[in-house]
Design a protein around this motif. Sequence first.
Motif, PDB file in Angstrom:
ATOM      1  N   THR A  59       0.848  -1.190   0.000  1.00 44.70           N
ATOM      2  CA  THR A  59       0.000   0.000   0.000  1.00 44.70           C
ATOM      3  C   THR A  59       0.880   1.234   0.000  1.00 44.70           C
ATOM      4  O   THR A  59       1.977   1.242   0.573  1.00 44.70           O
ATOM      5  N   GLN A  61      -0.611   4.120   0.950  1.00 39.65           N
ATOM      6  CA  GLN A  61      -1.409   4.992   1.799  1.00 39.65           C
ATOM      7  C   GLN A  61      -1.065   4.755   3.273  1.00 39.65           C
ATOM      8  O   GLN A  61      -0.629   3.674   3.651  1.00 39.65           O
ATOM      9  N   ALA A  80      -5.798   5.411   4.779  1.00 43.80           N
ATOM     10  CA  ALA A  80      -6.461   6.707   4.931  1.00 43.80           C
ATOM     11  C   ALA A  80      -7.387   7.037   3.781  1.00 43.80           C
ATOM     12  O   ALA A  80      -8.368   7.759   3.960  1.00 43.80           O
ATOM     13  N   GLU A  81      -7.126   6.540   2.577  1.00 41.47           N
ATOM     14  CA  GLU A  81      -7.953   6.863   1.422  1.00 41.47           C
ATOM     15  C   GLU A  81      -8.995   5.797   1.121  1.00 41.47           C
ATOM     16  O   GLU A  81      -9.574   5.774   0.027  1.00 41.47           O
ATOM     17  N   GLY A  82      -9.219   4.887   2.090  1.00 43.65           N
ATOM     18  CA  GLY A  82     -10.312   3.937   1.963  1.00 43.65           C
ATOM     19  C   GLY A  82      -9.928   2.560   1.480  1.00 43.65           C
ATOM     20  O   GLY A  82     -10.815   1.734   1.224  1.00 43.65           O
ATOM     21  N   ARG A  83      -8.662   2.276   1.344  1.00 41.79           N
ATOM     22  CA  ARG A  83      -8.256   0.953   0.892  1.00 41.79           C
ATOM     23  C   ARG A  83      -8.265  -0.008   2.078  1.00 41.79           C
ATOM     24  O   ARG A  83      -7.671   0.258   3.112  1.00 41.79           O
ATOM     25  N   GLN A  99     -11.788  -1.326  -1.975  1.00 44.91           N
ATOM     26  CA  GLN A  99     -11.629   0.124  -1.937  1.00 44.91           C
ATOM     27  C   GLN A  99     -12.954   0.765  -1.548  1.00 44.91           C
ATOM     28  O   GLN A  99     -13.999   0.514  -2.173  1.00 44.91           O
ATOM     29  N   ASP A 101     -15.220   4.229  -1.073  1.00 48.09           N
ATOM     30  CA  ASP A 101     -15.323   5.540  -1.712  1.00 48.09           C
ATOM     31  C   ASP A 101     -15.664   6.587  -0.656  1.00 48.09           C
ATOM     32  O   ASP A 101     -16.769   6.598  -0.109  1.00 48.09           O
ATOM     33  N   PHE A 102     -14.700   7.431  -0.361  1.00 47.68           N
ATOM     34  CA  PHE A 102     -14.914   8.516   0.605  1.00 47.68           C
ATOM     35  C   PHE A 102     -15.343   9.813  -0.079  1.00 47.68           C
ATOM     36  O   PHE A 102     -15.404  10.859   0.576  1.00 47.68           O
ATOM     37  N   GLY A 104     -13.883  11.837  -1.970  1.00 46.99           N
ATOM     38  CA  GLY A 104     -12.892  12.905  -1.934  1.00 46.99           C
ATOM     39  C   GLY A 104     -12.609  13.471  -0.568  1.00 46.99           C
ATOM     40  O   GLY A 104     -11.727  14.323  -0.415  1.00 46.99           O
ATOM     41  N   GLU A 106     -11.265  13.505   3.368  1.00 48.74           N
ATOM     42  CA  GLU A 106     -10.091  12.967   4.047  1.00 48.74           C
ATOM     43  C   GLU A 106     -10.447  12.602   5.482  1.00 48.74           C
ATOM     44  O   GLU A 106     -11.118  13.382   6.186  1.00 48.74           O
ATOM     45  N   PHE A 123     -14.444  13.194   9.144  1.00 51.63           N
ATOM     46  CA  PHE A 123     -13.802  13.675   7.920  1.00 51.63           C
ATOM     47  C   PHE A 123     -13.610  15.191   7.968  1.00 51.63           C
ATOM     48  O   PHE A 123     -14.185  15.895   8.823  1.00 51.63           O
TER      49      PHE A 123
END
Length: 854
Positions: A59, A61, A80-83, A99, A101-102, A104, A106, A123
Motif C-alpha cells: 500500500t 497509503q 487513509a484513502e479507503g483501501r 476500496q 469511496d470517501f 474525496g 479525508e 472527515f
Amino acid sequence: MTTRASVRIGERLAGGIITVGGLMVIVAVLGIMVFLFRVVVPLMAGGEVLGNVRYQLDTDQDVIWTNGDEFQTLGLALAAEGRVIGFHVPTGTEVLREQWDFAGAEVTAIAGTLQRDRIGMGFDDGVVRFATLGVTSSSTSRRNLPGGLITLDDRDRMLNGRVFTEVGTGDFRTLEAEISLGEPQPVSDLPIIAIDYRIGGTRERPVISFATVDAAGQVRVSRSRVQINMMTGDERVTTDTTDLPPLDMTPGTQVTGILMSGNADRVIVAADNGFIYRYDVRDRDNPTLAERVRVADDGVAVTAMTFLTAEDALVVGTENGDVTVYFRLQTGTDATTDGREMVRARTHASMPAGIVDLSEAQRSKEFVAVDAEGNVWVHQSTADQVLFQLARSGDVTTQSRAMIFPRGNGVLLVSQGGEIEAWQYAVPHPEVTLRILFGRVWYEGYSEPTFVWQSTAAVDTAEPKYSLVPLIFGTFKAAFYAMIFAVPIALMAAIYTSEFVDKRVRGTVKPMMEMMESLPTVVLGFIAALVLAPLVEEWIGAVLLAFFALPMGLMIGAFAWQTLPAQTALKYDGFPKFALMGLSILATAWLARELGATLERVLFYGDFRQWTTGRIGTGTPFMFLILLPVSYLITAWAFRKQLGHHYRDLIGSLDRSRAGIIDAGRWLVLLGLAMLLSFLAASLLTALGYDPRGGLIDSYQQRNALVVGFIMAFAVIPNIYTLAEDALNSVPDHLRAASLACGATPWQTARWVVLPTAASGVFSAVMMGMGRAVGETMIVVMAAGNTPIMEWNIFSGLRTLSANIAIELPEAVRDGTNYRVLFLAALTLFVMTFVINTGAELVRQRFRKRAFNL
C-alpha cells in the motif's frame, strides 16, 4: 531370667513397623507439599514470546486502523484513502483487497468499539461515517471444502478472501472478512478532529452513540438509531445531536482525544495542556461539564487515552511517557456537578518517549502502549506490572498503532506506512502477583486499596480478585471465636472431672464427651445453619444474657453446696453434687430465656438488630456487658489486696455453713460493685465519643461468627477435654498428696500443682483443638455465610481457606488461574498449620522440661 525369643522378635518387628510407619508419614507429608508446590509454582511464572513476524503491506497509503481475529490468522488494515487490505497474519500474504469511496473527503479522526470490528470515522468536511471491519468465523466440513485452495503455510489455506484452518475434529475453521461502509452523516461544518464510537441496542435496532470534536473545539454527542427491514435488509438511520458546554481551555489549546462510555452517559476530552475534561451527559437535554482534572505536568500534553474493560478505569498517556490510571469515584465532593471525581489510582512504569497509542485488551485488564520511539510495552494494569517489553525486529518505525488480539495472547502493530509487526506470546496468569495475593490492591469501583476475594462475578467484564488475606483472616476469626468458647469449657471440665468428681461420675462423663467427637461435622453444620442460626437470631437477648447467667448459675450452685454442713457435703459428694451444679445451670439458663426480651428492651432499645446498625441508641449497653468481667476481676483483685488476709481470718473462724453464706454475700457485693464500675466505664467511653458499633460489632447477619463459634466449639471441646483430662490424670498422685498434706485445698492443689505439672499435655490439647478449628470445613461452609470480608464483627459472616477450597474447587477449570490459586490457599493453610504446630511443640517442650524437674 532370659527373655523369650518370641518376645524379642515381636519387639523388633513392632519397632520396625513403627519406624516404617513414621517414615511413611513423613514421606506422605513431603509428597503433599511437593504436589502443592508443583501446582502453585506456575502462578509466578513469567510470560514467554512464542514468535515474531514483520513484513510490509502492499500500500502507498497511511494505515489508520487495524484489526485481527482471535486465532491470529486473518488481519485487516484500513488506509487513509479507503483501501481495505486483508492479510494472513503469520506470513503477510494478501488475502483480499477492497476500496471504499470517501467521495474525496479525508479521514481526520477514527475510533472503534472494544471489539474493533465497528469503527467511526470523522472527515475534513464535518461528516461522520460508520463502517464494519471485522472477521467472522464458521466451520466447513472436509467434504464441503472447495477446490483450488492456495497454501499459506503448513496450517492455513485460502481462497476468494477466506482462510481455512484444519482443526482437531478434521473440519476446517473458516475465517472471512466482514466489510461494509455506511452512509455519511453530517455533524459539523468544520473538520472533525476527534471521535469516539459505541454501539448498543439490538441486532434489529442497533443504537449508535458517538462523540465528536470539531476544529473549533465544539464537543457534540450524537445518537443514531438504525432500523433494519428484516425482509429487504434496507436500513433507515435517524440521528439526533446535542452540543455540549464549551471546554474551559485557554486560546491555542488543542484537543488531543475524546472518549465516550458504552452507555453514553459520560464523555472525556483530553487536551495538550495536561488536563482532561469530563462531561456528565446522563441528561441529554442538560449536559454539564462535570470536572476538569490535571493529569500531567503543566505544558505536558495528553497524547492518548483508553478505557479498560468495564470502562471504570481510564488509562492516560502523556508526551513525556507517563502512563497513569484514573477511577471515577462517588466521593460526594462539591467540586464537581455530580458528586463524582476522577482519582489517580495507579502510576505505571514510564516509557522512554511520549505515548502515541494506547489499546486495551478485550477480555482482561491489560493494555498495550506504543511510544514515539516505537517501543511496545504490554501492561497488566491491576497487577501494575509490565508483562512484555516487545523487542522490535529490523529498523524501528514510529507513529504506529497497536492492538491486542482478542484472546490476549499477542500484539499486532501497524505503522502509518503499512509495515506490520506481530508478536505471539504466552503468559498463563498475568493477573496474579504476590502483591495481588497478599497486598492491598485498588480495584475498579472501590474507594481505596483493599483486600478482596471475588473469583467470579455476574458479568464477564468484572475482573477476578484473588487476595488470600480475607480468607486467612476468616480462618483465624472462626478459630478465635471457637477457641474463646471451647478452651474455658473444655479445660474447666477436664480439671473438674479429674480433680473433684467421683470416679463413677468421671467414668460416665468422659465416654460421653468422647462420643461427641464422633458426630459428623456436616451434621453439626446442618444443625447450625437450619436450627441454631434462626434460634440465635430470634432469641439474641437470651443468648447474650446466657453468657453471664450460666457462669452465675455455676457460682450459685457452688455457694449453695458450701452452705451445706460438712458431714452432709461429704456424704453426698459425687453424683448429687454434680446434679446440683447441672440443675443450677439449667435454672439460670431458663431464667435467661425468660428475661431475654426484657434485656433487649431495656439495654438495646427493643430491637438488637437495629441497634447494631447504629440507627438507634448508644454503645453504652454493649460496652457495659463487655467490661463487666474485667470490672469484676478488678474489684476482686482490689478486695484481695486490701481485705484479703482479714477476710481469710474471718472465714477460718466460722463453721462451714456460715462461711459459705458470708462468702456468697461477698460475691454478690463484688458483683454489684463490678456492675457499677462497668456502667461508669461504659458511660465514660460513650461520653468520649467511642462506639463499638462499626468495629467489634456491626450489622447483624443470621449466619455469623457467633453461630460458628458455638457449633465449632461443640466440635472442638471433645478433643481438648479428652487430651487435657488424660494429661491431668497422668500427674503422679504423690504430688497431690504432698500438696494436701501441706494444708492446700483441692482447688489450690489443682491450680498450683497439678495444672503446672501437666502444662505440656494441656497446651498440646489446646493446640490440637486449634488445629481442628483452623482446618474445619463443613461447619464453616454451612453456617458462616461464606462472605470473604475482613471485620471482627462477631455478628457478621466469614469465609475460611478450607471452606473456600471446598466451595470453588469443584467448578474451577483445571490448571486455570482460580484452580492454582485455590491450591495456593491449600498450601497456605498447610504452612499455617505447620508453623502453629511447630511453635506449639517448642512451647510444649519447655513445659515438659520444667515438669520433668518435679
